[in-house]
Structures are given as structure tokens and as C-alpha cells.
Motif scaffolding. Structure first.
Motif, PDB file in Angstrom:
ATOM      1  N   GLU A  57     -32.060 -13.587   4.958  1.00 30.51           N
ATOM      2  CA  GLU A  57     -32.495 -12.488   5.809  1.00 30.51           C
ATOM      3  C   GLU A  57     -33.833 -11.963   5.277  1.00 30.51           C
ATOM      4  O   GLU A  57     -34.372 -12.476   4.297  1.00 30.51           O
ATOM      5  CB  GLU A  57     -31.458 -11.370   5.791  1.00 30.51           C
ATOM      6  N   TRP A  58     -34.334 -10.900   5.901  1.00 28.99           N
ATOM      7  CA  TRP A  58     -35.640 -10.372   5.466  1.00 28.99           C
ATOM      8  C   TRP A  58     -35.560  -9.653   4.126  1.00 28.99           C
ATOM      9  O   TRP A  58     -36.573  -9.229   3.579  1.00 28.99           O
ATOM     10  CB  TRP A  58     -36.266  -9.483   6.540  1.00 28.99           C
ATOM     11  N   TRP A  59     -34.362  -9.537   3.555  1.00 30.14           N
ATOM     12  CA  TRP A  59     -34.193  -8.893   2.249  1.00 30.14           C
ATOM     13  C   TRP A  59     -34.515  -9.830   1.090  1.00 30.14           C
ATOM     14  O   TRP A  59     -34.650  -9.393  -0.044  1.00 30.14           O
ATOM     15  CB  TRP A  59     -32.750  -8.391   2.086  1.00 30.14           C
ATOM     16  N   GLY A  60     -34.606 -11.129   1.351  1.00 31.50           N
ATOM     17  CA  GLY A  60     -34.843 -12.089   0.281  1.00 31.50           C
ATOM     18  C   GLY A  60     -33.579 -12.860  -0.066  1.00 31.50           C
ATOM     19  O   GLY A  60     -32.552 -12.779   0.609  1.00 31.50           O
ATOM     20  N   LEU A  65     -37.726 -18.051  -0.158  1.00 32.93           N
ATOM     21  CA  LEU A  65     -38.974 -17.979   0.601  1.00 32.93           C
ATOM     22  C   LEU A  65     -39.879 -16.839   0.146  1.00 32.93           C
ATOM     23  O   LEU A  65     -41.049 -16.798   0.519  1.00 32.93           O
ATOM     24  CB  LEU A  65     -38.676 -17.830   2.095  1.00 32.93           C
ATOM     25  N   TYR A  66     -39.356 -15.916  -0.665  1.00 27.58           N
ATOM     26  CA  TYR A  66     -40.156 -14.789  -1.148  1.00 27.58           C
ATOM     27  C   TYR A  66     -40.602 -14.963  -2.606  1.00 27.58           C
ATOM     28  O   TYR A  66     -41.160 -14.030  -3.187  1.00 27.58           O
ATOM     29  CB  TYR A  66     -39.359 -13.483  -1.047  1.00 27.58           C
ATOM     30  N   ALA A 109     -42.394  -5.517   5.549  1.00 24.01           N
ATOM     31  CA  ALA A 109     -43.675  -5.957   4.988  1.00 24.01           C
ATOM     32  C   ALA A 109     -43.558  -7.356   4.391  1.00 24.01           C
ATOM     33  O   ALA A 109     -44.455  -8.198   4.559  1.00 24.01           O
ATOM     34  CB  ALA A 109     -44.148  -4.963   3.934  1.00 24.01           C
ATOM     35  N   ALA A 110     -42.452  -7.619   3.701  1.00 19.88           N
ATOM     36  CA  ALA A 110     -42.260  -8.937   3.097  1.00 19.88           C
ATOM     37  C   ALA A 110     -42.147 -10.009   4.169  1.00 19.88           C
ATOM     38  O   ALA A 110     -42.757 -11.084   4.059  1.00 19.88           O
ATOM     39  CB  ALA A 110     -41.013  -8.923   2.215  1.00 19.88           C
ATOM     40  N   MET A 111     -41.384  -9.727   5.210  1.00 15.92           N
ATOM     41  CA  MET A 111     -41.251 -10.682   6.302  1.00 15.92           C
ATOM     42  C   MET A 111     -42.589 -10.875   7.020  1.00 15.92           C
ATOM     43  O   MET A 111     -42.957 -11.996   7.381  1.00 15.92           O
ATOM     44  CB  MET A 111     -40.188 -10.222   7.292  1.00 15.92           C
TER      45      MET A 111
END
Length: 224
Positions: A35-38, A62-63, A78-80
Motif C-alpha cells: 500500500e502507500w504506507w510502504g 518500492l520505497y 507524498a511518498a506515493m
């Protein structure tokens, strides 16, 4: 329990990921997208559950090691937003698919939220992929749409989702039908992120159980 490993990116260089191995040496593989949380605990736990179900699972990071706390949606956004979805799919995600392909034969791809969007992109762009399961995520149509999907795809979506709305899901399903794709679309009276047991405000235990069983069934049918 799995472990962190390094594997080759398709475009060169290496990436990190969480690998959970099935007991069977030649088990089918599944790449799991965050997810977008990492690459947090729920994603690692999903890999562990897949391994218990008979699939060797690999979740690429991916992060690059960044994990965002669940309460910080601004940081997650922001990370996504800084992630190049096409490049990530064609390099790190494809590299993970190829890594599993070399040891297990058929490989599937699944992902949640942001990872669901990456899953749809991968179903269109990763030649080595054999099947996919998408959870409540869709990319912009100009990046990948239903007409581009080339592998059997199962999708799970929430009717109370104000991001991946029912209208977007309906449009995606129409594209899949028009393209003659092999697919299933399932809808649940639940909220976005209903699979994530670490987020009680979103988690729906009943919907998650049904969706998980359908996901395993899909991969067993198409990966062996």
C-alpha cells in the motif's frame, strides 16, 4: 516467517524485498505490492500467509526502506506521489516476477491500494506474468486500463470507496469485457483498505475472509 533479500531489477541494479518461502521447493510464486504506507507489517504478513497456503511470495520494497506510520496520510501521499509507477513496475516489480519465475515456474502478482494500481499495470506490461489479483486500486486509464490487461485478472473493490469509486470499477469492468479478458470482479459492502487488519477503522473481517479465499482460488486455478 520470511526474510529480506536482494534481487536484480529488470533495468539493472538491485532491489530489496521480503521473501516468504513455501514448503514445496517448486511452489508457484506470487509478487505482493505494498500500500502507500510502504513495506509494513501487513504486507509482510500477507507474504507469510501466501507461503502457508503453498505460494512462495516476494514483496519488493518500492520505497527503499521508508515506512510511513498509518496516521500520517500526508506523508503516505507524498511518498506515493514521488513514485514513478511505470518505472517501478517495469524494473523492481518485473525483477521480482523474474526472480520467482526462475525458481517456481508460474508467477502471479497482487497488490493493495497503490499496489492494486501497480498490479493492473503489471498485468498489462510484465510479459513473464501468468495471473493477477488486484485489491481496491486502479491506475489512471492513460497508464493502463482494462483493454490492456493480458493475463487472467481478479479484482476486489469496496462499494463505500470514495477513491476507487464504484463508477471507476464499472468502467474498468466494461473495458475488460470489451477486450475479451479472462477476469472476475468482486464487490463488497465495505470501505477502502478492508483487507488491512492493522487498520481497524477500515478493516472488514468478513469481506476480507471471502476476498482472501477467492484470491487463493484464483491463483491455484491459474498458477497450479
Amino acid at each position: 516467517m520470511g526474510t529480506m533479500i536482494s534481487f536484480s531489477r529488470s533495468g539493472g541494479g538491485s532491489a530489496q524485498g521480503y521473501l516468504a518461502e513455501a514448503k514445496q521447493a517448486k511452489a508457484p510464486g506470487v509478487v505482493v505490492i505494498q500500500e502507500w504506507w510502504g513495506l509494513q507489517g501487513q504486507i509482510k504478513g500477507t507474504c507469510d500467509r501466501l507461503a502457508e497456503a503453498g505460494f512462495t511470495a516476494l514483496a519488493p520494497d518500492l520505497y527503499g526502506g521508508k515506512v510511513v506510520p498509518y496516521h500520517d496520510e500526508a506523508a503516505a501521499s507524498a511518498a506515493m506521489g514521488s513514485l514513478d509507477f511505470k518505472a517501478a513496475t517495469e524494473q523492481a516489480v518485473r525483477g521480482a516476477v523474474v526472480h520467482l519465475k526462475g525458481r517456481s515456474g508460474k508467477v502471479g502478482l497482487t497488490g493493495f491500494c497503490m499496489g492494486g494500481a501497480v498490479t493492473v499495470i503489471g498485468s498489462a506490461r510484465i510479459a513473464e506474468l501468468d495471473a493477477a489479483v488486484c485489491f481496491y486500486g486502479l491506475p489512471p486509464p492513460d497508464v493502463a486500463s482494462g483493454k490492456d490487461v493480458r493475463v487472467p485478472l481478479q479484482g476486489h473493490f469496496a462499494s463505500e470507496d470514495d477513491w476507487i469509486t464504484p463508477a471507476k470499477v464499472d468502467a474498468f469492468e466494461k473495458e475488460l469485457k470489451a477486450a475479451g479478458a479472462t477476469f472476475e470482479i468482486h464487490r463488497y459492502k465495505a470501505r477502502h483498505a478492508f483487507m488491512n487488519s492493522e487498520r481497524p477503522q477500515a478493516h472488514d473481517a468478513q469481506a476480507a475472509r471471502v476476498a482472501w479465499d477467492r484470491c487463493l482460488g484464483w491463483f491455484r486455478r491459474h498458477l497450479g
